[in-house]
Design an enzyme around this catalytic site. Structure first.
Site, short mmCIF file in Angstrom:
data_model
loop_
_atom_site.label_atom_id
_atom_site.label_comp_id
_atom_site.label_asym_id
_atom_site.label_seq_id
_atom_site.Cartn_x
_atom_site.Cartn_y
_atom_site.Cartn_z
N CYS A 107 0.36 3.63 2.83
CA CYS A 107 0.92 3.12 4.09
C CYS A 107 2.43 3.39 4.14
CB CYS A 107 0.65 1.63 4.22
SG CYS A 107 -1.11 1.20 4.27
N CYS A 136 0.84 -1.20 0.00
CA CYS A 136 0.00 0.00 0.00
C CYS A 136 0.88 1.25 0.00
CB CYS A 136 -0.90 -0.03 1.24
SG CYS A 136 -1.73 1.52 1.61
#
Length: 127
Positions: free
Chosen positions: A46, A43
């Site tokens: 993230c 991600c």
């Protein structure tokens, strides 16, 4: 010192929280994508937020609080609209990264997790 914990997957998360006793101290939880072989999450949001979160946890989180890293799975697992993290009323995730204060209203989602001022506010708010 902040007590750090790590859990991977929904079933492991539920089991961990069922038996977890924070002794009345704040329990902060970060939901993030699984890490790839290079050590970074699949991600990109993230990955972008990670250094901001790490700095805030190490410098702003209250002494003796708990910080739990929760791996929500690989991309296909997360993207499944029936992913249990999305359906659970305690987590009710719609984006990652998401950081919550367990059983409290404090919550940061997505790009908010990469903002130092919001992270400082998150950790300074009392339950």
């Amino acid at each position: 010192m902040v007590h750090k914990h790590s859990v991977a997957g929904y079933d492991a998360f539920v089991a961990f929280m069922k038996d977890f006793n924070g002794n009345g101290d704040a329990i902060n939880i970060l939901f993030t994508g699984a890490k790839l072989d290079n050590g970074e999450s699949w991600c990109s949001d993230c990955v972008e937020a990670a250094p901001f979160i790490e700095t805030a946890v190490n410098t702003k989180a209250p002494e003796n609080s708990h910080f739990i890293y929760v791996d929500v799975g690989d991309r296909p697992t997360w993207k499944d609209m029936n992913n249990p993290f999305r359906k659970d009323t305690n987590t009710h995730l719609s984006v990652i990264p998401t950081m919550i204060r367990w059983k409290n209203p404090q919550r940061l989602e997505g790009e908010q997790c990469a903002k130092a001022d919001l992270l400082e506010l998150f950790f300074s708010e009392d339950d």
